[in-house]
Design an enzyme around this catalytic site. Structure first.
Site, PDB file in Angstrom:
ATOM      1  N   GLY B  26      -5.574   0.149  14.308  1.00  0.00           N
ATOM      2  CA  GLY B  26      -4.577   1.247  13.963  1.00  0.00           C
ATOM      3  C   GLY B  26      -5.203   2.485  14.189  1.00  0.00           C
ATOM      4  N   GLY B  28      -4.076   5.770  14.112  1.00  0.00           N
ATOM      5  CA  GLY B  28      -3.506   6.969  13.517  1.00  0.00           C
ATOM      6  C   GLY B  28      -4.554   7.757  12.660  1.00  0.00           C
ATOM      7  N   GLY B  31      -6.647   5.582  10.447  1.00  0.00           N
ATOM      8  CA  GLY B  31      -7.706   4.361  11.165  1.00  0.00           C
ATOM      9  C   GLY B  31      -8.828   5.465  11.694  1.00  0.00           C
ATOM     10  N   ASP B 229       3.106  -4.506  11.947  1.00  0.00           N
ATOM     11  CA  ASP B 229       2.489  -5.599  12.619  1.00  0.00           C
ATOM     12  C   ASP B 229       1.196  -5.944  11.820  1.00  0.00           C
ATOM     13  OD1 ASP B 229       4.066  -5.546  14.881  1.00  0.00           O
ATOM     14  OD2 ASP B 229       2.806  -3.600  15.497  1.00  0.00           O
ATOM     15  N   HIS B 250      14.116   9.515   3.371  1.00  0.00           N
ATOM     16  CA  HIS B 250      14.044  10.722   3.319  1.00  0.00           C
ATOM     17  C   HIS B 250      15.818  11.465   3.380  1.00  0.00           C
ATOM     18  CE1 HIS B 250      13.195  14.954   4.603  1.00  0.00           C
ATOM     19  NE2 HIS B 250      12.040  14.333   4.650  1.00  0.00           N
ATOM     20  N   ARG B 287      12.727  12.645  -3.811  1.00  0.00           N
ATOM     21  CA  ARG B 287      13.559  12.015  -2.777  1.00  0.00           C
ATOM     22  C   ARG B 287      14.481  10.897  -2.957  1.00  0.00           C
ATOM     23  NH1 ARG B 287       8.566  12.307   1.916  1.00  0.00           N
ATOM     24  NH2 ARG B 287       8.748  14.520   2.240  1.00  0.00           N
ATOM     25  N   HIS B 347      12.174   6.213   5.690  1.00  0.00           N
ATOM     26  CA  HIS B 347      11.056   7.044   6.285  1.00  0.00           C
ATOM     27  C   HIS B 347       9.771   6.820   5.877  1.00  0.00           C
ATOM     28  CE1 HIS B 347       9.133  11.044   6.821  1.00  0.00           C
ATOM     29  NE2 HIS B 347       8.859  11.129   5.768  1.00  0.00           N
ATOM     30  N   GLU B 371      -0.444   3.988   5.280  1.00  0.00           N
ATOM     31  CA  GLU B 371       0.725   3.515   4.847  1.00  0.00           C
ATOM     32  C   GLU B 371       0.914   1.961   4.982  1.00  0.00           C
ATOM     33  OE1 GLU B 371       4.015   5.304   6.866  1.00  0.00           O
ATOM     34  OE2 GLU B 371       5.621   4.257   5.795  1.00  0.00           O
ATOM     35  N   SER B 387       1.275  11.805   1.478  1.00  0.00           N
ATOM     36  CA  SER B 387       0.859  10.706   2.436  1.00  0.00           C
ATOM     37  C   SER B 387      -0.294  10.865   3.250  1.00  0.00           C
ATOM     38  CB  SER B 387       2.107  10.076   3.415  1.00  0.00           C
ATOM     39  OG  SER B 387       2.749  11.319   3.990  1.00  0.00           O
TER      40      SER B 387
END
Lengths: 241, 556
Positions: B26, B28, B31, B229, B250, B287, B347, B371, B387
């Site tokens: 990952g 992002g 990662g 995944d 959201h 939320r 979301h 996440e 987050s």
């Protein structure tokens, strides 16, 4: 509505053709149309997509010869959709961005040792606010004509990223970064401005390159073409530049 | 990274030699943070990602990153707000770590060049997001995630981190040592470009593959790649998942496209109006409560709008430029002059791979962050701005611990079984019969989840979803990719993603059926009360001999 898509696949032998698709979707973006084609008509159509909201840069492609983000473009009847230029096409609308991305490393486009003692003001932050909006979609790279003559050109987005860090007041290695963009960099740009209108984020790499040139001038660098421009007519006895 | 270096490393890999100490899956935010900290701790690192690093879900975070650096704020307040929002399901120790380390996390981001917006006093600008008792979210206009992600990427390039882009994770590799101990030994992945399945060996692995909100398909703000995944591969390899039924909606997705309109629009003073043009709720509630209020109002009066007209064009263009652009493009309205039609959409997934206080999963040597992991900091409802913070704080922790663990491991044992299995699968899946179109089923799952396993749930509706999912599981062999080609087969990738989503969908629904109470994002209209006696606990799911097991584990 009918749109045409340039298809390309290399499965041992290369297969290339332009295929037309009839899509009936009111007010849809090009990405929504491509998704409709892939999920309902032709599962073999390949394209990249991600956020659908113009921040991930995945779905840059060309429509009628101009770079767009598919998620931000509303198609017109008869549009011709192609992959980005200046990068190897992997398949259909998917290109290999690796070499283009590696130029940010050549340009040393990152924060060097940043000086924590320097407090940034609102104005300081605004200096490179726009440049840091870059989403690495590759549109400017695709539109750049310099690649026809120089495949090693550092290129518009990598130079914009260079300026984004060079212009940061906290950056302590401006000289190193400026040196990094001298060869195959700022002086190889023709300032044609093709990169400017295609940027989905409204960034003007051409202006950033101009800023880098100014900074280079201040640091004592010169345009090598200008240096050559003397043409040897006047020989002051100095060793060659 | 120069291409020849890439080729060299890759060649060694294919020869079956020990490759990296730490493999991060990952690319992002989580990662890249994990990779940077593992490298700093002395490990050799590589990042495997199914796309390019800057294309991850992190790019879409808009509102900001929480850190109690303001004068009116304190770490204690940040902890209290987070615990309150979690509805009793967060770990106090984990939340304390999150909030304490937050201050340093933001300082670090600033030092690697994240261009935070500034105040007149030359400080990092902050805004107030829902559920926060103080102005706390540090931001860079409404591009916070984008700018954090790109600064992380530039730093990874600087540090020479090796990226394997466009590699799609299939499975984790498990290995058994001489003493019979099972540990992770790497992963198998589909090289999307070539269509080949390859093995990546590593002493430890960090899963950082993001959430699973795309199960809700067109009713999710998420990027197309958020298909869970990593979670699916983790549970197949023996890890446990926890709290999977908690999905945050959201409040303000665009009505037709589900594109996110940031909470900062309400933070800045935006109103929510019903079909009659009246305000009907407190716009800055957490939320979960706000999403329910909007959903009820849509049931009652038909439509709900976001109104930011009174903020003025200059403010909107400066602080919310992305919002204006997206509303124009996808809803054909200009928020400077018009109301923006909205609905709550899936979301953020609070559930994830269960990890302990060291980011370690139930599989030895497998860590998780971001996440896809559940560090028990969000509980039943995540606060906006937590987050991005989570992926920095726990990404860093996972990186350090994975490096430390790897340092004590001498070698990875040769075990080509998983590679062979997955090569066979990728070959074989192309011969699935294709009598049933998986894209149709994917669309169907999105709708049934939104209606029955979304903002409001009940026993009967959830059981209908479970029945549908079980049916789809049986039908999988009659689906498969239509595209039989090898190179860049996104139809194949999407089919395997679909399989992963089906696997997780079952776990989510079983969790939701088992949790006979209402708490945060999990709202059961048939059982509207919270029941701490029985359900003040985490839902834990795992597989034993292929059978899904679910249990409640008291809070730790």
């Amino acid at each position: 509505m009918k749109i045409e898509i340039k298809r390309y696949i290399d499965e041992g032998e290369v297969h290339e053709e332009r295929l037309g698709y009839e899509v009936d979707l009111e007010g849809a973006t090009l990405l929504e149309m491509l998704t409709e084609i892939k999920t309902k008509q032709d599962a073999t159509l390949s394209f990249a997509s991600g956020c659908r909201s113009s921040v991930c840069g995945s779905c840059a492609m060309r429509v009628n010869g101009k770079e767009v983000l598919a998620c931000a473009y509303k198609p017109q009847e008869g549009d011709v959709v192609e992959p980005l230029k200046n990068m190897p096409v992997i398949r259909d609308l998917v290109v290999d961005m690796q070499k283009a991305l590696d130029f940010t490393k050549v340009a040393k486009a990152w924060a060097g040792e940043s000086d924590a003692a320097v407090a940034l003001s609102e104005e300081d932050a605004a200096v490179n606010e726009l440049q840091s909006d870059c989403i690495l979609c590759g549109s400017c790279y695709s539109a750049c004509p310099v690649y026809e003559v120089n495949g090693e050109f550092i290129g518009p987005f990598a130079l914009t990223r260079s300026w984004r860090y060079v212009s940061d007041k906290r950056e302590s290695d401006v000289a190193g970064k400026i040196e990094a963009v001298q060869t195959n960099g700022i002086w190889d740009c023709t300032l044609c401005g093709e990169c400017v209108p295609v940027c989905p984020q409204g960034i003007a790499p051409k202006s950033d390159i101009d800023m880098l040139r100014n900074k280079s001038g201040i640091l004592g660098y010169m345009d090598p073409k200008f240096v050559g421009g003397f043409g040897g007519g006047l020989d002051f006895g100095a060793p060659s530049f | 990274m120069p291409n020849n270096e890439f080729a060299k490393i890759h060649a060694t890999q294919l020869e079956g030699q020990m490759m990296v100490d730490v493999l991060v899956i990952g690319s992002g935010g989580a990662g890249m943070v994990a990779a940077l900290s593992a490298k700093e701790a002395g490990a050799t690192v590589a990042i495997l990602g199914k796309s390019y690093p800057t294309r991850s879900q992190t790019s879409m975070a808009q509102g900001g990153i929480n850190a109690a650096i303001g004068e009116e704020d304190s770490i204690e307040q940040h902890i209290a707000d987070t615990l309150k929002s979690s509805q009793g399901l967060a770990s106090e120790a984990a939340v304390e770590k999150l909030c304490r380390d937050g201050v340093e996390a933001v300082r670090w981001l600033d030092s690697i060049g994240v261009p935070f917006s500034r105040t007149e006093e030359k400080k990092i600008a902050q805004r107030r997001l829902g559920g926060a008792s103080a102005v706390r979210a540090c931001y860079a206009q409404d591009y916070t995630g984008l700018k954090v992600l790109h600064s992380l990427y530039d730093t990874c390039v600087k540090e020479g981190i090796t990226f394997y882009n466009e590699y799609f994770l299939l499975n984790l590799i498990r290995q058994t040592d001489e003493k019979g101990k099972v540990t992770v030994g790497g992963a198998t992945a589909l090289n999307i470009k070539t269509g080949e399945v390859e093995a990546f060996k590593a002493k430890t692995v960090i899963m950082a593959t993001g959430g699973y909100s795309r199960i809700y398909q067109k009713h999710s703000t998420n990027a197309t790649g958020s298909t869970g995944d990593g979670l699916a591969a983790a549970i197949r390899a023996g890890a446990k998942l926890s709290d999977m039924e908690f999905v945050q909606f959201h409040p303000t997705g665009l009505k037709n496209s589900s594109i996110l309109i940031s909470e900062s629009a309400r933070g800045a003073g935006g109103y929510l109006l019903n079909a009659k043009g009246e305000r009907f709720t407190d716009e800055l509630q957490p939320r979960d409560a706000l999403s329910r209020a909007i959903a009820e109002e849509i049931e009652k009066s038909g439509e709900v709008f976001l109104d930011i007209r009174h903020l003025g064009e200059a403010f909107i263009d400066h602080e919310l430029p992305q919002e204006r652009k997206l509303a124009k493009l996808y809803e054909n309205v200009d928020p400077v002059h018009e109301l923006v039609p909205i609905k709550p959409v899936a979301h953020y997934t609070m559930g994830g791979i269960a990890v302990d206080a060291d980011s370690q999963t139930a599989v030895s040597g497998l860590f998780a962050a971001g996440e896809c992991a559940n560090h028990n900091v969000h509980g039943a409802n995540r606060l906006g701005g937590n987050s991005l913070l989570e992926l920095i704080v726990f990404g860093r922790q996972a990186g350090e611990n994975a490096a430390k663990t790897a340092a004590a491991i001498e070698a990875v044992i040769e075990d080509p079984e998983q590679l062979k299995k997955d090569q066979n699968f990728v070959q074989g899946v192309k011969y699935f019969t294709n009598q049933i179109d998986f894209y149709e089923k994917r669309y169907f799952i999105g709708n049934i989840f939104y209606n029955n396993a979304g903002i409001k749930r009940n026993d009967m509706g959830l059981k209908a979803v479970l029945g549908a999912i079980r049916q789809i599981q049986k039908e999988l062999p009659f689906m498969g990719p239509k595209d039989k080609s090898k190179s860049y087969n996104t139809n194949l990738v999407e089919f395997i993603e679909f399989g992963n989503m089906v696997e997780l969908a079952e776990i989510m629904v079983v969790g939701a059926i088992s949790r006979n109470e209402s708490r945060g994002a999990h709202y059961r209209e048939d059982i509207p009360d919270r029941n701490d006696t029985v359900y003040g606990a985490h839902t834990i799911s795992w597989r034993e001999d292929g059978v899904l097991c679910v249990d409640f584990l008291n809070k730790f």
